[in-house]
Design a protein around this motif. Structure first.
Motif, PDB file in Angstrom:
ATOM      1  N   ALA A   8       0.843  -1.196   0.000  1.00  0.00           N
ATOM      2  CA  ALA A   8       0.000   0.000   0.000  1.00  0.00           C
ATOM      3  C   ALA A   8       0.878   1.246   0.000  1.00  0.00           C
ATOM      4  O   ALA A   8       0.616   2.210  -0.715  1.00  0.00           O
ATOM      5  CB  ALA A   8      -0.907  -0.025   1.220  1.00  0.00           C
ATOM      6  N   PHE A  35      -1.200  -4.332   2.157  1.00  0.00           N
ATOM      7  CA  PHE A  35      -2.650  -4.164   2.143  1.00  0.00           C
ATOM      8  C   PHE A  35      -3.273  -4.972   3.274  1.00  0.00           C
ATOM      9  O   PHE A  35      -2.710  -5.974   3.715  1.00  0.00           O
ATOM     10  CB  PHE A  35      -3.221  -4.626   0.803  1.00  0.00           C
ATOM     11  CG  PHE A  35      -2.865  -3.698  -0.322  1.00  0.00           C
ATOM     12  CD1 PHE A  35      -3.415  -2.421  -0.364  1.00  0.00           C
ATOM     13  CD2 PHE A  35      -1.982  -4.075  -1.320  1.00  0.00           C
ATOM     14  CE1 PHE A  35      -3.092  -1.545  -1.394  1.00  0.00           C
ATOM     15  CE2 PHE A  35      -1.653  -3.205  -2.343  1.00  0.00           C
ATOM     16  CZ  PHE A  35      -2.211  -1.942  -2.384  1.00  0.00           C
ATOM     17  N   CYS A  56       3.573   9.968   2.546  1.00  0.00           N
ATOM     18  CA  CYS A  56       2.928   8.759   1.980  1.00  0.00           C
ATOM     19  C   CYS A  56       1.897   9.166   0.931  1.00  0.00           C
ATOM     20  O   CYS A  56       1.765   8.526  -0.117  1.00  0.00           O
ATOM     21  CB  CYS A  56       2.228   7.945   3.066  1.00  0.00           C
ATOM     22  SG  CYS A  56       3.305   7.253   4.305  1.00  0.00           S
ATOM     23  N   LEU A  70       0.254   3.105  -3.301  1.00  0.00           N
ATOM     24  CA  LEU A  70      -0.420   2.092  -4.123  1.00  0.00           C
ATOM     25  C   LEU A  70       0.418   1.764  -5.360  1.00  0.00           C
ATOM     26  O   LEU A  70      -0.104   1.654  -6.475  1.00  0.00           O
ATOM     27  CB  LEU A  70      -1.831   2.561  -4.517  1.00  0.00           C
ATOM     28  CG  LEU A  70      -2.763   2.951  -3.356  1.00  0.00           C
ATOM     29  CD1 LEU A  70      -4.103   3.463  -3.867  1.00  0.00           C
ATOM     30  CD2 LEU A  70      -2.992   1.768  -2.416  1.00  0.00           C
ATOM     31  N   CYS A  86      -7.728   7.153  -1.857  1.00  0.00           N
ATOM     32  CA  CYS A  86      -7.402   7.269  -0.433  1.00  0.00           C
ATOM     33  C   CYS A  86      -8.316   8.305   0.221  1.00  0.00           C
ATOM     34  O   CYS A  86      -8.846   9.169  -0.463  1.00  0.00           O
ATOM     35  CB  CYS A  86      -5.959   7.748  -0.256  1.00  0.00           C
ATOM     36  SG  CYS A  86      -4.751   6.706  -1.080  1.00  0.00           S
ATOM     37  N   LYS A 168      -9.216   2.751  -0.353  1.00  0.00           N
ATOM     38  CA  LYS A 168      -8.271   1.628  -0.340  1.00  0.00           C
ATOM     39  C   LYS A 168      -7.300   1.845   0.826  1.00  0.00           C
ATOM     40  O   LYS A 168      -6.796   0.916   1.415  1.00  0.00           O
ATOM     41  CB  LYS A 168      -7.525   1.638  -1.678  1.00  0.00           C
ATOM     42  CG  LYS A 168      -6.761   0.407  -1.998  1.00  0.00           C
ATOM     43  CD  LYS A 168      -7.651  -0.691  -2.557  1.00  0.00           C
ATOM     44  CE  LYS A 168      -6.856  -1.963  -2.696  1.00  0.00           C
ATOM     45  NZ  LYS A 168      -7.582  -3.145  -2.278  1.00  0.00           N
ATOM     46  N   LEU A 169      -7.028   3.122   1.084  1.00  0.00           N
ATOM     47  CA  LEU A 169      -6.142   3.498   2.187  1.00  0.00           C
ATOM     48  C   LEU A 169      -6.764   4.662   2.954  1.00  0.00           C
ATOM     49  O   LEU A 169      -7.091   5.680   2.350  1.00  0.00           O
ATOM     50  CB  LEU A 169      -4.813   3.960   1.603  1.00  0.00           C
ATOM     51  CG  LEU A 169      -3.604   3.074   1.790  1.00  0.00           C
ATOM     52  CD1 LEU A 169      -2.456   3.597   0.947  1.00  0.00           C
ATOM     53  CD2 LEU A 169      -3.171   3.017   3.233  1.00  0.00           C
ATOM     54  N   SER A 201      -8.120  -3.334   2.133  1.00  0.00           N
ATOM     55  CA  SER A 201      -7.922  -1.922   2.487  1.00  0.00           C
ATOM     56  C   SER A 201      -7.034  -1.824   3.724  1.00  0.00           C
ATOM     57  O   SER A 201      -7.044  -2.717   4.570  1.00  0.00           O
ATOM     58  CB  SER A 201      -9.262  -1.245   2.768  1.00  0.00           C
ATOM     59  OG  SER A 201      -9.972  -1.078   1.574  1.00  0.00           O
ATOM     60  N   SER A 202      -6.293  -0.719   3.816  1.00  0.00           N
ATOM     61  CA  SER A 202      -5.430  -0.496   4.978  1.00  0.00           C
ATOM     62  C   SER A 202      -5.768   0.840   5.624  1.00  0.00           C
ATOM     63  O   SER A 202      -6.310   1.726   4.967  1.00  0.00           O
ATOM     64  CB  SER A 202      -3.956  -0.460   4.552  1.00  0.00           C
ATOM     65  OG  SER A 202      -3.509  -1.762   4.256  1.00  0.00           O
TER      66      SER A 202
END
Ligand SMILES: Nc1ncnc2c1ncn2[C@@H]1O[C@H](COP(=O)(O)OP(=O)(O)OP(=O)(O)O)[C@@H](O)[C@H]1O
Ligand SMILES: [Mg+2]
Length: 235
Positions: A8, A35, A56, A70, A86, A168-169, A201-202
């Motif tokens: 991720a 992830f 990030c 990603l 995100c 996703k994040l 997802s994280s």
């Protein structure tokens, strides 16, 4: 080095210096976040936590080293596209008292990259909005102007906004700063469940103080004076 597929976030020997500042805010940072995990970033005031997550996200660019979000280098122009996957609730989320948009409108505006803003909210977004707003006890406040809500109420509204985008994040910078104990535990439970439900997802959460989220975090990163001093894998 190419980023490994399935990461991720990846930071390689990253240095960040703010313009005009003599000393780098973070130095030689190496970090890999897969992830499907919950990561806690902790450390004292001024340690570099906000700098780290904004790196990030590609909002700050390394003066040395490379950052991948990603799988895309944050210096690449595709970073704008990737960042849409995100959600980020920054530390300074508060809106001024004269901000007239309702809390609901503020939440809906978070979806503007997924839909035409004037269209009615599709049922599944409406359902999730009400679900999270109820969980966080802000359902009755949705038609009020965001600027007149208390700090804790606004913080909850921005957390709802971040979640319904189905990121996703998920990046949350000090999400507990204005919350009472019960609400902190609720937010922790919601984030843990979000990762379980949205497989792959994280979440990356910054917190300077001890919080219950430490018990649930898969990875705990400790940062002090601009360098990572410890990375602990709990599972
Ligand atoms: N815009 C800026 N310009 C210059 N220096 C900055 C800027 N933002 C942060 N810094 C400096 O970078 C260092 C790291 O700051 P950062 O905001 O990342 O810390 P933090 O760990 O998030 O702290 P806090 O717990 O107080 O939020 C600090 O020394 C700070 O003074
Ligand atoms: Mg900070």
């Amino acid at each position: 080095m190419q980023p490994i597929r399935g990461e991720a976030v990846r930071l390689e020997n990253v240095w960040i210096t703010y313009s005009g500042a003599g000393k780098p805010a973070i130095r030689n940072i190496n970090l890999s976040i897969p992830f499907g995990v919950l990561t806690l970033i902790r450390g004292p005031n001024g340690a570099g936590k906000t700098t780290l997550i904004e790196t990030c996200l590609g909002l700050l660019k390394p003066i040395k080293g490379n950052a991948y979000l990603l799988g895309v280098n944050t210096k690449d122009e595709r970073i704008f596209e990737v960042r849409r996957k995100c959600s980020y609730v920054p530390q300074d989320f508060m809106k001024p008292p004269y901000e007239h948009y309702t809390a609901k409108k503020v939440i809906e505006m978070g979806l503007s990259s997924n839909r035409v803003i004037t269209d009615p909210l599709p049922d599944y977004f409406q359902y999730e909005l009400e679900f999270y707003a109820k969980e966080l006890d802000v359902l009755s406040l949705l038609e009020k102007p965001i600027g007149i809500l208390s700090g804790g109420q606004q913080q909850k509204v921005f957390i709802v906004r971040a979640l319904i985008r189905r990121p996703k994040l998920l990046f949350l910078d000090e999400p507990f700063s204005s919350l009472d104990k019960e609400s902190r535990e609720k937010v922790t439970e919601i984030v843990v469940n979000y990762i379980k439900k949205h497989r792959g997802s994280s979440a990356i959460i910054v917190s300077h103080s001890f919080s219950k989220i430490e018990e649930y975090a898969d990875i705990i990163v400790t940062i002090n004076d601009g360098v990572i001093t410890d990375i602990r894998f709990q599972r």
